[in-house]
Design a protein around this motif. Structure first.
Motif, short mmCIF file in Angstrom:
data_model
loop_
_atom_site.label_atom_id
_atom_site.label_comp_id
_atom_site.label_asym_id
_atom_site.label_seq_id
_atom_site.Cartn_x
_atom_site.Cartn_y
_atom_site.Cartn_z
N VAL A 171 42.03 -12.17 89.52
CA VAL A 171 43.20 -11.85 88.48
C VAL A 171 43.79 -10.51 88.71
O VAL A 171 43.11 -9.55 89.13
N GLY A 172 44.92 -10.58 88.66
CA GLY A 172 45.97 -9.24 88.53
C GLY A 172 46.70 -9.43 87.36
O GLY A 172 48.00 -9.70 87.20
N PRO A 173 46.26 -8.58 86.29
CA PRO A 173 46.90 -8.43 84.80
C PRO A 173 47.95 -7.47 85.00
O PRO A 173 47.62 -6.42 85.68
N MET A 174 49.07 -7.68 84.26
CA MET A 174 50.05 -6.79 84.38
C MET A 174 50.81 -6.55 83.04
O MET A 174 51.36 -7.63 82.36
N GLY A 175 50.58 -5.39 82.51
CA GLY A 175 51.42 -5.10 81.25
C GLY A 175 52.65 -4.65 81.29
O GLY A 175 53.54 -4.59 80.14
N GLY A 176 53.22 -4.38 82.57
CA GLY A 176 54.52 -3.83 82.62
C GLY A 176 55.58 -4.80 82.54
O GLY A 176 55.72 -5.58 83.61
N MET A 177 56.10 -5.07 81.43
CA MET A 177 57.21 -6.22 81.38
C MET A 177 57.94 -5.98 80.06
O MET A 177 57.58 -5.02 79.24
N ASP A 178 59.10 -6.66 80.06
CA ASP A 178 59.87 -6.68 78.86
C ASP A 178 59.46 -7.94 78.11
O ASP A 178 60.00 -8.97 78.35
N ALA A 179 58.72 -7.64 77.03
CA ALA A 179 57.84 -8.96 76.33
C ALA A 179 58.97 -9.69 75.67
O ALA A 179 58.98 -10.93 75.41
N ALA A 180 59.86 -8.95 74.94
CA ALA A 180 60.87 -9.52 74.16
C ALA A 180 61.86 -10.34 75.10
O ALA A 180 62.23 -11.34 74.72
N GLY A 181 62.33 -9.83 76.24
CA GLY A 181 63.00 -10.72 77.20
C GLY A 181 62.15 -11.84 77.63
O GLY A 181 62.90 -13.06 77.59
N ILE A 182 60.89 -11.61 77.90
CA ILE A 182 60.20 -13.24 78.23
C ILE A 182 60.45 -14.11 77.04
O ILE A 182 60.54 -15.17 77.01
N ASP A 183 59.99 -13.45 76.00
CA ASP A 183 60.18 -14.43 74.60
C ASP A 183 61.48 -15.02 74.60
O ASP A 183 61.45 -16.10 74.54
N ALA A 184 62.46 -14.35 74.79
CA ALA A 184 63.81 -15.09 74.59
C ALA A 184 63.99 -16.06 75.92
O ALA A 184 64.53 -16.97 75.84
N GLU A 185 63.51 -15.54 77.02
CA GLU A 185 63.81 -16.54 78.14
C GLU A 185 62.97 -17.88 78.32
O GLU A 185 63.25 -18.83 78.46
#
Lengths: 213, 213
Positions: free
Chosen positions: A159-173
């Motif tokens: 597993v390679g977990p990644m927290g570096g993201m735009d969570a709101a952007g993923i939610d909208a997408e």
């Protein structure tokens, strides 16, 4: 030799303490590493199903079980997800055999008739309080992500977990049509080789992370 | 008999999928249960150390490792903690052989010189942003609570997690002198008997908890 082996066993600090064997302790925790680059070996739905069939039994508040998994497989979906990752994580999402968006279902109350059948009013108690549901969903789903990472390792995946993201952007997408909210993105597969992991960083000793009263 | 055993093995749905044995899968996930009442058998510091030595290797954001454990052992400390638990959890806290307050260290940046030695500026980057630290500490510490629950089971302990509490009250009671914030309280020990667990509640099927894109 038998006596020697027993002597060695007696030196093992875990002897009598661990209820799982050393190989499993290494696989799940001690030797497991965050993986950044993977081989092309596919991750099957059967493997994910086997991991899910472990993690789903872990405890959650009221058995709410709010963790949801978006399995990102198609090239198009990978591109859509990568656009919302931090720059250093984009190539990883495009290259991994499988990427999972681990999300919390803030409408988990709609599943409580299944999950909490002994409390017929459970759904209605949460129906009017979206803020409370968000907090509860995040808390239990994050704990379930801990189970998920261990469970993926228990089926032989890395597993390679990644927290570096735009969570709101993923939610909208991805989650505009339901009520999931992204918590963490995980690449999954087999490590490409020794270069797949960074040098191991230290951990705290128990005495630095715990206190007794 | 050998052939029969092989035939049985071939019926095992997990054959070829699980990388851990069935007994371990049951111990950690499938047969494990939330326990409400415990025997008087003590939980030793050595057992907690063994569990910690597993969980601490699980991944966290930037290796921040913000989970902290308050081991509540003395009768006086139990009383202080019980006063901040919801009514249904008070007797459990008073009776369990060990209760752990699982907390997030919102001053985790003070440990980054140890945890992230390859980024000498890591501490200073977080020093001025308490709100960001709180969010990061909660997220990673909750994931670590997932590791903790699995790790306690891996040393043969049983766990009764309790979310019903006044977290701010616990913080004021125990964490006024540091910067920990309570996330979950867990009773730990051996189940008193069949009455220690409730009837098992259902879980969601994978197809209800996952989607593929």
């Amino acid at each position: 030799m038998t006596i020697d082996a027993q002597a060695l066993d007696s030196l093992d600090i875990d002897a009598g303490t661990l209820a799982i064997d050393d190989t499993t302790a290494d696989l799940l925790f001690r030797a497991a590493r965050t993986v950044n680059t993977f081989t092309d070996e596919p991750v099957s739905d059967e493997q994910i199903r086997a991991a899910y069939d472990l993690l789903r039994w872990g405890p959650t508040a009221m058995n709410t079980s709010p963790l949801r998994l978006l399995l990102v497989r198609s090239p198009e979906a990978r591109e859509r997800l990568a656009a919302h990752m931090s720059e250093g994580n984009r190539a990883r999402v495009l290259a991994a055999p499988l990427t999972i968006v681990a999300a919390a279902d803030t409408d988990f109350h709609e599943r409580l008739a299944t999950l909490v059948p002994h409390q017929p009013d459970a759904r209605d108690r949460f129906a009017g309080d979206a803020e409370k549901r968000l907090g509860m969903a995040r808390t239990s789903a994050l704990i379930q992500i801990g189970y998920l990472i261990v469970a993926l390792r228990a089926v032989g995946l890395h597993v390679g977990p990644m927290g570096g993201m735009d969570a709101a952007g993923i939610d909208a997408e991805f989650f505009a049509a339901n009520h999931w909210t992204a918590l963490l993105v995980l690449n999954v597969g087999q490590p490409s080789g020794p270069e797949a992991v960074r040098p191991r960083a230290p951990r705290l000793e128990l005495d630095d992370a715990a206190a007794t009263v």
